[in-house]
Design a protein around this motif. Structure first.
Motif, mmCIF file in Angstrom:
data_model
loop_
_atom_site.group_PDB
_atom_site.id
_atom_site.type_symbol
_atom_site.label_atom_id
_atom_site.label_comp_id
_atom_site.label_asym_id
_atom_site.label_seq_id
_atom_site.Cartn_x
_atom_site.Cartn_y
_atom_site.Cartn_z
ATOM 1 N N LEU A 62 0.698 -2.891 5.418
ATOM 2 C CA LEU A 62 0.367 -4.151 4.752
ATOM 3 C C LEU A 62 -1.149 -4.298 4.677
ATOM 4 C CD1 LEU A 62 1.293 -6.815 3.532
ATOM 5 C CD2 LEU A 62 1.293 -7.775 5.830
ATOM 6 N N PHE A 63 -1.817 -3.904 5.766
ATOM 7 C CA PHE A 63 -3.272 -3.868 5.808
ATOM 8 C C PHE A 63 -3.678 -2.874 6.879
ATOM 9 C CE2 PHE A 63 -1.909 -7.256 8.596
ATOM 10 C CZ PHE A 63 -2.727 -7.165 9.714
ATOM 11 N N PHE A 112 -1.064 -1.497 9.849
ATOM 12 C CA PHE A 112 -0.189 -2.597 10.271
ATOM 13 C C PHE A 112 0.973 -2.702 9.300
ATOM 14 C CE2 PHE A 112 -4.373 -3.195 11.842
ATOM 15 C CZ PHE A 112 -4.186 -3.594 13.142
ATOM 16 N N ARG A 113 2.189 -2.691 9.851
ATOM 17 C CA ARG A 113 3.385 -2.663 9.023
ATOM 18 C C ARG A 113 4.526 -3.395 9.718
ATOM 19 N NH1 ARG A 113 6.507 0.621 11.879
ATOM 20 N NH2 ARG A 113 5.654 2.435 12.933
ATOM 21 N N ARG A 114 5.590 -3.585 8.956
ATOM 22 C CA ARG A 114 6.819 -4.115 9.532
ATOM 23 C C ARG A 114 7.423 -3.048 10.434
ATOM 24 N NH1 ARG A 114 9.235 -8.450 6.371
ATOM 25 N NH2 ARG A 114 10.973 -8.284 7.822
ATOM 26 N N ALA A 152 -8.780 -7.199 12.654
ATOM 27 C CA ALA A 152 -8.137 -7.009 11.347
ATOM 28 C C ALA A 152 -7.069 -8.076 11.107
ATOM 29 C CB ALA A 152 -7.522 -5.608 11.267
ATOM 30 N N CYS A 153 -6.314 -8.427 12.139
ATOM 31 C CA CYS A 153 -5.290 -9.462 12.006
ATOM 32 C C CYS A 153 -5.909 -10.834 11.752
ATOM 33 C CB CYS A 153 -4.398 -9.490 13.243
ATOM 34 S SG CYS A 153 -3.296 -8.063 13.364
ATOM 35 N N MET A 173 0.837 -1.182 0.000
ATOM 36 C CA MET A 173 0.000 0.000 0.000
ATOM 37 C C MET A 173 0.884 1.249 0.000
ATOM 38 S SD MET A 173 -3.045 -0.913 2.656
ATOM 39 C CE MET A 173 -4.400 -1.895 2.107
ATOM 40 N N GLU A 174 0.343 2.336 -0.520
ATOM 41 C CA GLU A 174 1.098 3.576 -0.632
ATOM 42 C C GLU A 174 1.616 4.083 0.709
ATOM 43 O OE1 GLU A 174 -1.027 6.635 -2.708
ATOM 44 O OE2 GLU A 174 -1.738 5.210 -4.204
ATOM 45 N N ASN A 175 0.830 3.916 1.761
ATOM 46 C CA ASN A 175 1.185 4.449 3.069
ATOM 47 C C ASN A 175 2.139 3.547 3.845
ATOM 48 O OD1 ASN A 175 -0.484 2.354 3.760
ATOM 49 N ND2 ASN A 175 -2.218 3.637 4.266
ATOM 50 N N GLY A 176 2.557 2.455 3.257
ATOM 51 C CA GLY A 176 3.481 1.547 3.925
ATOM 52 C C GLY A 176 2.810 0.479 4.778
#
Length: 179
Positions: A6-7, A14-16, A117-118, A1-4
């Protein structure tokens, strides 16, 4: 996704993990209130080692305990995500869902929203059939989240990594299946 991310959920991304997350995460892990239901607080080195293990899990499995960020202002709130259980809970190959949020973000529904969400990601994107969660029997707030996300209690166990004389040793075990 553009904002970094993942979902996303309505309010969370949610991101790394980023290097900038390590300081706030160490502060969170050193807070006795946040770590009330863990055997002890963590030092900066222990906290950084946990991030390293989380990132290694991502590299190996493709999922893990995502850094959770409040979308409205980019605030790092803690983690919510999935982890393969690497000790005996009585289920072979179990994947757990877990969360640890910094105290300013408690009682706002973030843990429930993020865990839902997860779970959606686990079932729809990863094809998981079932997800487990567990916590000390005295950790009512986390057990409440488990119930709110649709999990059902399936048992109790003695956590093998918690000292035998600790009031935190006895754990509840919850499960949700992808129907």
């Amino acid at each position: 996704m553009e904002n970094g991310y993942l979902f996303e959920s309505e309010r969370l991304g949610f991101r790394r993990w980023k290097a900038a997350d390590r300081g706030p995460f160490a502060t969170l892990n050193a807070n006795p209130d946040v770590m009330e239901f863990f055997p002890k607080t963590s030092s900066r080195a222990e906290s950084d080692a946990l991030v390293d293990r989380i990132e290694a899990h991502f590299e190996e499995k493709g999922y893990g305990l995502w850094a959770a960020e409040r979308k409205e202002d980019g605030a790092f709130i803690g983690f919510i995500g999935l982890l393969d259980v690497n000790f005996d809970i009585g289920i072979e190959g179990a994947t757990e869902i877990g969360w640890r949020l910094d105290q300013p973000f408690w009682k706002k529904g973030y843990a429930t929203e993020g865990a839902k969400a997860c779970l959606t990601y686990a079932f729809e994107e990863l094809g998981k059939k079932e997800i487990y969660s567990f916590t000390s029997t005295i950790n009512a707030p986390s057990e409440t989240v488990m119930k709110r996300i649709g999990m059902e209690k399936v048992g109790e166990f003695e956590h093998p990594r918690v000292p035998e004389d600790s009031p935190l040793r006895k754990h509840v075990l919850y499960k949700i299946q992808n129907l």
